[in-house]
Design an enzyme around this catalytic site. Structure first.
Site, mmCIF file in Angstrom:
data_model
loop_
_atom_site.group_PDB
_atom_site.id
_atom_site.type_symbol
_atom_site.label_atom_id
_atom_site.label_comp_id
_atom_site.label_asym_id
_atom_site.label_seq_id
_atom_site.Cartn_x
_atom_site.Cartn_y
_atom_site.Cartn_z
ATOM 1 N N GLU A 29 -4.845 97.493 21.728
ATOM 2 C CA GLU A 29 -6.029 96.643 21.791
ATOM 3 C C GLU A 29 -7.028 97.144 22.822
ATOM 4 O O GLU A 29 -6.694 97.858 23.754
ATOM 5 C CB GLU A 29 -5.621 95.204 22.086
ATOM 6 C CG GLU A 29 -4.748 95.075 23.302
ATOM 7 C CD GLU A 29 -4.024 93.732 23.344
ATOM 8 O OE1 GLU A 29 -3.520 93.276 22.314
ATOM 9 O OE2 GLU A 29 -3.986 93.153 24.428
ATOM 10 N N CYS A 40 -12.494 97.815 28.193
ATOM 11 C CA CYS A 40 -11.136 98.017 28.687
ATOM 12 C C CYS A 40 -10.318 98.635 27.555
ATOM 13 O O CYS A 40 -10.187 98.023 26.489
ATOM 14 C CB CYS A 40 -10.585 96.641 29.098
ATOM 15 S SG CYS A 40 -8.884 96.663 29.611
ATOM 16 N N CYS A 86 4.311 99.903 26.821
ATOM 17 C CA CYS A 86 4.328 100.425 28.191
ATOM 18 C C CYS A 86 5.770 100.476 28.661
ATOM 19 O O CYS A 86 6.571 99.598 28.345
ATOM 20 C CB CYS A 86 3.505 99.520 29.114
ATOM 21 S SG CYS A 86 3.378 100.148 30.813
ATOM 22 N N CYS A 105 6.402 95.596 34.094
ATOM 23 C CA CYS A 105 5.991 94.668 35.152
ATOM 24 C C CYS A 105 6.281 93.237 34.671
ATOM 25 O O CYS A 105 6.008 92.895 33.518
ATOM 26 C CB CYS A 105 4.509 94.848 35.479
ATOM 27 S SG CYS A 105 4.153 96.502 36.128
ATOM 28 N N CYS A 156 3.510 91.000 32.878
ATOM 29 C CA CYS A 156 2.586 91.620 31.930
ATOM 30 C C CYS A 156 3.146 91.583 30.509
ATOM 31 O O CYS A 156 4.289 91.999 30.270
ATOM 32 C CB CYS A 156 2.325 93.062 32.358
ATOM 33 S SG CYS A 156 1.314 93.987 31.195
ATOM 34 N N CYS A 186 -4.194 91.943 29.223
ATOM 35 C CA CYS A 186 -3.423 93.084 28.761
ATOM 36 C C CYS A 186 -2.253 92.726 27.826
ATOM 37 O O CYS A 186 -1.312 92.057 28.224
ATOM 38 C CB CYS A 186 -2.865 93.748 30.013
ATOM 39 S SG CYS A 186 -2.011 95.252 29.727
#
Ligand code: SAH
Length: 362
Positions: A102, A116, A123, A127, A130, A347
């Site tokens: 995205e 962005c 990922c 984290c 997130c 995110c």
């Protein structure tokens, strides 16, 4: 190291059409160098998204490209959402092979726009707060796939007489975990013969991969560096960000000092405000100690909560209290404006919403 933007771009176009390498491609369609330059310019500078609309090319060539699957964009659009205030637009793209990424466009008052973009599908850094991190890693994006997000949203802005003024690598993924493609994408964004965005208008955000911070310093680009810090002690940071066990704060901050010494450029530190976790006065004081006396700037980020998140957002008044402690200690600090909450613009959140199963399995 020199990076030829046109060659980088063409490599991706040729690869996704399955047309061998750039030399074979040029032979197959009898393309002189000026033709290739025309095609690149059409996509990167004139922002044409459909090869059939590149009127500088002969009709037969356009038809052959269209028939053979030679395309100017690697992305299929899955979802396109505008926030109710019209300031934030979010696009979910499907990559070749089916993975999704995205990009978010923010239109600020006064004409500035910030785009962005994502550097990876998923990922690997997990984290705790997130959405992208919770879903795991799928694959690296190519430079073209990263750049095409910018082209797509630049086309949308151009249709309304606006342009992209800033690009931040703060979408899905860890840019320094896909270092070469991200540097190539920066070259594409910056190319004066193409997209033409100044280095100073680009920001790369990282979880803090120390060897890549050193490599990035050696590039000597005017590109901004942002570090996702989120905690001022190893104990807390390791809980929120597993990467801290590999590169603890002392090593990270030493790399930041080397970066500033080498480049004389300011570093931005991002700090997402998690209610009752990292937002008390003691945290603010420890953070001030880490920051003080350096060319550092702290950006406090209001947490964008999700229904299944284990964290809550710090109340606004408490964010300002935290900011005041930093300010009084002489540390430059800003609080990020929150945009696009109604379209899940943080995110990884849109992908998480459209893929409830994948999300639940991870
Ligand atoms: N991997 C890179 C870039 C992607 S994340 C990095 O970590 O810096 C970009 C920023 O958004 C990071 O600072 C990240 O911590 C923050 N972020 C992630 N999820 C968020 C959420 N739900 N609300 C607010 N900020 C978030």
């Amino acid at each position: 190291m020199s990076r030829d933007p046109q060659a980088i771009w063409l490599r991706d176009v040729v690869a996704r059409a399955g047309a061998g390498d750039a030399a074979e491609f040029a032979r197959k369609y009898e393309l002189k160098p000026y033709r290739i330059a025309q095609i690149y310019r059409a996509a990167a500078k004139e922002l044409i998204g459909d090869v059939r609309e590149v009127t500088t090319l002969p009709k037969e060539l356009r038809a052959a490209f269209a028939a053979d699957g030679v395309t100017l964009s690697s992305l299929g659009l899955e979802v396109f959402q505008e926030s109710s205030d019209g300031q934030t637009t979010k696009a979910l793209f499907r990559l070749q092979g089916g993975k999704e990424v995205e990009a978010v466009l923010m239109e600020h008052r006064g004409g500035r726009t910030t785009l962005c973009i994502s550097s990876q599908a998923g990922c690997a850094f997990a984290c705790a707060f997130c959405s992208t991190g919770q879903a795991g890693f799928s694959r690296n994006l190519t430079a073209g796939e990263i750049f095409d997000q910018a082209l797509f949203l630049a086309r949308w802005l151009a249709s309304r007489g606006k342009r992209v003024t800033n690009v931040v690598f703060m979408g899905m993924g860890e840019p320094f975990h896909n270092y070469a493609a991200v540097m190539d994408a920066v070259a594409l964004l910056n190319d004066p013969h193409g997209f033409g965005l100044g280095h100073r208008h680009i920001t790369i955000s990282t979880v803090g991969i120390v060897d890549k911070i050193d490599a990035f310093a050696d590039e000597h680009l005017q590109v901004n560096l942002a570090i996702s810090l989120h905690a001022p002690t190893d104990e807390l940071r390791s809980k929120l960000m597993p990467i801290n066990r590999r590169f603890p704060l002392a090593e990270l901050m030493a790399a930041c000092e080397r970066y500033v010494a080498k480049t004389n450029r300011k570093i931005f530190f991002e700090y997402v405000m998690l209610d009752g976790v990292n937002d008390d006065a003691a945290c603010a004081r420890s953070l001030a100690k880490l920051m003080r006396g350096h060319l550092y700037h702290v950006n406090l980020i209001p947490y964008n909560s999700t229904p299944d998140a284990a964290f809550a957002a710090t109340p606004e008044a408490k964010i300002w209290k935290f900011a005041a402690i930093l300010d009084e200690a002489g540390v430059p600090v800003t609080v990020r404006q929150n945009m696009g909450r109604d379209i899940a613009a943080a995110c990884g959140q849109l992908r998480a919403e459209t893929q409830p199963k994948a999300h639940a399995l991870s």
